[in-house]
Enzyme design. Structure first.
Site, PDB file in Angstrom:
ATOM      1  N   GLY A 252      67.892  39.803  16.156  1.00  0.00           N
ATOM      2  CA  GLY A 252      66.157  40.099  16.575  1.00  0.00           C
ATOM      3  C   GLY A 252      66.014  40.589  14.878  1.00  0.00           C
ATOM      4  O   GLY A 252      64.490  41.075  15.409  1.00  0.00           O
TER       5      GLY A 252
ATOM      6  N   ASN B  31      63.480  39.197  13.024  1.00  0.00           N
ATOM      7  CA  ASN B  31      62.295  38.251  12.136  1.00  0.00           C
ATOM      8  C   ASN B  31      60.965  39.174  12.752  1.00  0.00           C
ATOM      9  O   ASN B  31      59.880  38.182  12.824  1.00  0.00           O
ATOM     10  CB  ASN B  31      62.690  36.650  12.501  1.00  0.00           C
ATOM     11  CG  ASN B  31      62.760  36.170  14.147  1.00  0.00           C
ATOM     12  OD1 ASN B  31      63.296  37.036  14.661  1.00  0.00           O
ATOM     13  ND2 ASN B  31      62.489  35.276  14.543  1.00  0.00           N
ATOM     14  N   SER B  32      61.087  39.595  14.079  1.00  0.00           N
ATOM     15  CA  SER B  32      59.465  40.029  14.119  1.00  0.00           C
ATOM     16  C   SER B  32      59.939  41.525  14.618  1.00  0.00           C
ATOM     17  O   SER B  32      61.355  42.046  15.007  1.00  0.00           O
ATOM     18  CB  SER B  32      59.145  38.926  15.338  1.00  0.00           C
ATOM     19  OG  SER B  32      60.024  38.587  16.478  1.00  0.00           O
ATOM     20  N   GLY B  33      58.706  42.030  15.226  1.00  0.00           N
ATOM     21  CA  GLY B  33      58.304  43.644  15.950  1.00  0.00           C
ATOM     22  C   GLY B  33      59.660  44.381  15.523  1.00  0.00           C
ATOM     23  O   GLY B  33      59.653  44.237  14.122  1.00  0.00           O
TER      24      GLY B  33
ATOM     25  N   TYR C 163      64.532  41.946  33.007  1.00  0.00           N
ATOM     26  CA  TYR C 163      65.074  43.183  32.267  1.00  0.00           C
ATOM     27  C   TYR C 163      65.316  43.583  32.131  1.00  0.00           C
ATOM     28  O   TYR C 163      65.609  44.880  32.118  1.00  0.00           O
ATOM     29  CB  TYR C 163      63.387  42.755  31.223  1.00  0.00           C
ATOM     30  CG  TYR C 163      62.975  43.505  30.054  1.00  0.00           C
ATOM     31  CD1 TYR C 163      63.747  43.332  28.490  1.00  0.00           C
ATOM     32  CD2 TYR C 163      62.259  44.529  29.707  1.00  0.00           C
ATOM     33  CE1 TYR C 163      63.081  44.123  27.799  1.00  0.00           C
ATOM     34  CE2 TYR C 163      62.217  45.164  28.746  1.00  0.00           C
ATOM     35  CZ  TYR C 163      62.932  44.664  27.574  1.00  0.00           C
ATOM     36  OH  TYR C 163      63.063  45.780  26.041  1.00  0.00           O
TER      37      TYR C 163
END
Length: 439
Positions: A162, A164-166, A317
């Site tokens: 992950g 690609n962002s954040g 979540y």
């Protein structure tokens, strides 16, 4: 200038000179009004300057030439001998009441009214709330942890899911800046390649690779792992960063697993098993797992470890983050003595893409909260960077961190027997076979 008065006020001014009159008409168009503190007429009246036309007044208003005379405890010098009961206020010419001005958008909010005490209370309350919110925001900013280590990562290979962002993107950027060879394991290759180019440009480090990985698909996880085992001689740091959160309506993966749990727990669980031999060969190596303090809002039901249609998607979540903690603690125990350490963390509440699935109109207050009080993605990446690079934690294993320092877990998270049972059931749900690497 014509000065109006009521029965208690008398004008004793002298005659104005021509320059004064000319300057007065050039600067503003006003008249004076006195508002008695008592009297039978509750409606204040304006006394206008007959020399000023309504058209001229509107032109002046349009050009924002509108001034006011502030209150004075002493009598206004223009109203010599005026009674203390009179309050001079500048108003516009040729308008007969304050209501007329309010229709034009002029709000005399600074004038005391019969609701004076209420207004002062509301103003004070509003100021207190604003000050409290700003104080909270300031406190969150100054207490956010920051990684100050300057450890270089030349010659190190780091896998970040992950990225690609954040906070994954910020982690990749930081480690690339330290000279690491970064493998960005991402689902969206188009976005990932754009971020790759951005990182190369900012860090001048061309050792950035993008590989396809969808943690919600066991097939994708196996294909990614097979590629890594085939092409990479070592993995110095494996960072399980990727995560997803659905709002209300849950989804099921192609493997029949609840999608949030598949992406956040079972995908990383499977990937770690498939890469464990490379990690052991690369020792000393590190595994960093991004969990969350939101685990405290949930519990993991051993009878519903694949909770398809059982709970609200948003709640899952929290469950997946609790599962991350059980996984990390059990993994750390099983890897003792291998020189592969496992630590996990709470990055903080982050203003990142994880909240993009919050539906309208709930996303509006959520946006205000995230922008006002949540950490930036750069601040949120600090603890991940700390655990991936700092010499201080080189020999630390199985610990939980927050703001770049060790934090405590609740009693439920320390239940080792439950952690072992979740591990055993996860082996089945992730469909690990006897031919796969063992931990």
């Amino acid at each position: 200038m014509t000065i109006a008065s009521n029965n208690n006020c008398k004008h004793r001014g002298g005659k104005e000179s021509e320059p004064q009159k000319k300057e007065q008409r050039k600067a503003t168009i006003i008249a004076a009004m006195t508002i008695p503190m008592s009297g039978d007429d509750p409606q204040p009246r304006l006394h206008t300057d007959p020399s000023v036309s309504e058209q001229a007044f509107k032109a002046k208003v349009a050009s924002s030439v509108f001034h006011s005379i502030p209150f004075h405890s002493a009598p206004n010098p223009q109203l010599t001998g005026a009674s203390p009961k009179c309050r001079p206020v500048v108003v516009a010419a040729n308008y007969r009441s304050i209501r007329d001005l309010n229709r034009m958008g002029f709000i005399f909010g600074w004038l005391p009214t019969e609701h004076y005490v209420r207004d002062i209370f509301l103003l004070t309350l509003s100021a207190a709330i604003a000050a409290t919110l700003m104080s909270i925001r300031f406190y969150l900013r100054i207490t956010a942890g920051r990684c100050f280590t300057e450890t270089k990562m030349e010659g190190k290979t780091v896998i970040i899911t992950g990225a690609n962002s954040g906070i994954g993107k910020e982690t990749a950027k930081d480690l690339a800046g330290r000279g690491a060879r970064v493998i960005m394991a991402c689902r969206n290759l188009e976005t990932a390649n754009a971020v790759k180019d951005e990182i190369i440009k900012e860090t001048n480090n061309s050792k950035i690779l993008v590989k396809k990985l969808d943690l919600g698909s066991q097939k994708s996880v196996r294909e990614f792992a097979a590629d890594i085992v085939k092409t990479e001689l070592k993995i110095d740091v494996l960072i399980h960063n990727a995560g997803m959160a659905l709002a209300f309506r849950g989804q099921t993966s192609e493997d029949g697993v609840e999608l949030t749990m598949a992406t956040n727990h079972y995908g990383p669980f499977l990937l770690t098993h498939l890469l464990i031999d490379v990690l052991k060969k690369s020792a000393p190596a590190r595994i960093v797992i991004v969990a969350s303090e939101l685990y405290r809002l949930s519990s993991v039901n051993l009878n519903k470890l694949n909770p398809v249609g059982s709970f609200p998607a948003a709640y899952l979540y929290y469950v997946s983050k609790f599962a991350n903690i059980y996984f990390a603690r059990e993994l750390a125990k099983r890897l003792e003595g291998t020189r592969v350490t496992v630590n996990f963390l709470h990055p903080g509440m982050i203003d990142s893409g994880i909240w993009r699935n919050v539906p309208f109109p709930l996303n509006l207050p959520m946006m205000a909260i995230t922008k006002g009080f949540f950490k930036t993605t750069k601040a949120g990446a600090q603890t991940t960077i700390y655990l991936a690079t700092s010499d201080e934690v080189a020999n630390v294993n199985g610990k939980y961190f927050m703001d770049c320092k060790e934090a405590t877990l609740n009693a439920a998270a320390l239940d080792e027997e439950k952690g072992r049972k979740i591990w055993e059931e996860s082996l089945k749900i992730a469909k690990l076979t006897p031919q796969d690497p063992k931990i």
